[in-house]
Design a protein around this motif. Structure first.
Motif: not given
Length: 444
Positions: A182, A197, A256
């Motif tokens: 992040r 992710n 992100l």
């Protein structure tokens, strides 16, 4: 010859307590019932086995109370932090470890220490003589829990803690998922890409939440109630509090960017964190769960990128027990009714690996000092360890006492000289003050 110190429990707290006391010259007998007596959560007989996740959380010792606790434990020659450093995995700003290698290294260090003797047997009673530390953690055996209840005259409190599932890395579809910490946090490329992710659209997110809420859940035993600790809520319990709740918790999409579709902001993101040094295992961050195994595989494969996921371990749920420490323990962590007994770790009402190990560190040093004819007071309340021990031994309200992570809210306020400070400056002031005070305490 100095009297032996007996320590019951070889988890984070017991391991650290044994190391600290032995290094101060006190002979230690470390009692651990595993692997002869198993628990449903542990997989091995290793000391300091990590059950829930492989993360010690933030390692920022200037802006984060957990990172400050890391700093204090390192300053005190802590075994847990030393071995965590040796087996560290990329995790952005967090301290994550290869859990098996970490536990094995702690075991080797303890078993090879000349002043530590290991006894592989269950302790079922509270001794009336000798110096003892009970660091049996949230999975204290029923027999010992019963003995503690008889001596304290009070029932242990309980809450439920959940375990996150672990996925094989080669079963994750990287044409859908991507690697990124992040905000690209981390000093190296490895750290900046420490997480995998999985993005969700609004429609996919809503379908996922609905499936979690409808899934079959593990049942509680008769007489048990679901008093969860807020810092470790099952993902479906978060969703029960409101369908958007996970999106502002572990599934938040901020910081992100999806390289497969950089112009589209994901509605939600599921993150997976590396769980071993080889990078073959990843745990689903924040996805502790009480869903039944069959339901887990169906629901978690709805996550984009995990359609064909293979699970090394599915999630689970277990009962955690802890003392009402504000009423039962003094500021040296001794049982008021029986001062030859100390308690340390999660059983005292702290939450988290780091906090548990820190309370073991204090208990080990305090017990060793007493056996060496000295009195060691707790660290000042404006240190991380001091804030925790102050909270559990009198700072908390006994009637509503619940497990607590370390946080700056437990620290005495900083005097804002020169006007109001911003949060960054205020947290730096907290950590600067704590480091100075903890260093002075160590010099004692």
């Amino acid at each position: 010859m100095t009297q032996e110190l007996h320590i019951v429990g070889g988890g984070m707290a017991g391991s650290e307590a044994a190391w600290q006391a032995a290094n101060l010259g006190v002979p230690v007998v470390l009692h651990e019932m595993r692997p002869k007596v198993e628990t449903f959560a542990h997989r091995t007989g290793s000391f300091a086995e990590m059950v829930c996740s492989n993360s010690f959380r933030s390692d920022d010792d200037e802006q984060n109370a957990v990172g400050l606790l890391h700093w204090e434990m390192r300053a005190a020659n802590g075994l847990i932090m030393r071995m965590a450093g040796e087996h560290r995995l990329p995790a952005g700003g967090a301290l994550a470890v290869d859990r098996d290698a970490f536990a094995e290294s702690v075991s080797v260090a303890l078993r090879s220490h000349p002043l530590i003797r290991i006894v592989d047997a269950e302790v079922t009673e509270l001794p009336t003589e000798g110096s003892w530390i009970f660091a049996t953690g949230p999975l204290t055996s029923p027999a010992l829990a019963s003995a503690i209840g008889k001596v304290t005259g009070a029932e242990s409190l309980a809450f439920f803690d959940a375990i996150a599932p672990i996925v094989y890395a080669d079963s994750i579809d990287m044409s859908v998922a991507w690697r990124q910490s992040r905000y690209d946090k981390g000093e190296t490329e490895e750290e900046r890409t420490a997480y995998i992710n999985c993005p969700m659209t609004k429609e996919r997110y809503e379908a996922f939440i609905a499936a979690m809420l409808e899934a079959e859940k593990a049942e509680f035993h008769e007489g048990e109630t679901a008093g969860y600790f807020d810092g470790c809520l099952p993902i479906e319990v978060m969703a029960e509090r409101g369908p958007e709740t996970p999106r502002f918790g572990p599934m938040k999409p901020i910081g992100l960017t999806n390289p497969h579709d950089p112009d589209v902001k994901p509605y939600a993101v599921v993150q997976l964190r590396r769980d071993n040094k080889l990078g073959t295992l990843y745990n689903i961050v924040g996805f502790q769960t009480k869903m039944k195994y069959g339901a887990q595989t169906e629901v978690f494969r709805m996550i984009p990128g995990l359609r064909d996921a293979k699970f090394a371990r599915l999630g689970g749920i277990h009962r955690n027990t802890f003392l009402n420490s504000p009423t039962l323990l003094d500021d040296r962590m001794r049982l008021r009714k029986q001062p030859n007994l100390r308690f340390a770790g999660q059983v005292t009402g702290v939450e988290g690996y780091v906090e548990s190990a820190a309370m073991g560190l204090l208990a080990g040093r305090m017990a060793a000092a007493e056996l060496l004819g000295r009195d060691l007071p707790p660290p000042p309340a404006h240190t991380a360890m001091g804030a925790l021990i102050t909270h559990i031994t009198g700072g908390a309200e006994a009637k509503t006492f619940q497990p607590m992570n370390v946080n700056f809210g437990l620290f005495p306020p900083i005097d804002a000289k020169g006007g109001r400070r911003g949060r960054k400056d205020r947290y730096k002031a907290y950590t600067d003050r704590a480091k100075e005070a903890f260093t002075a305490w160590l010099d004692q």
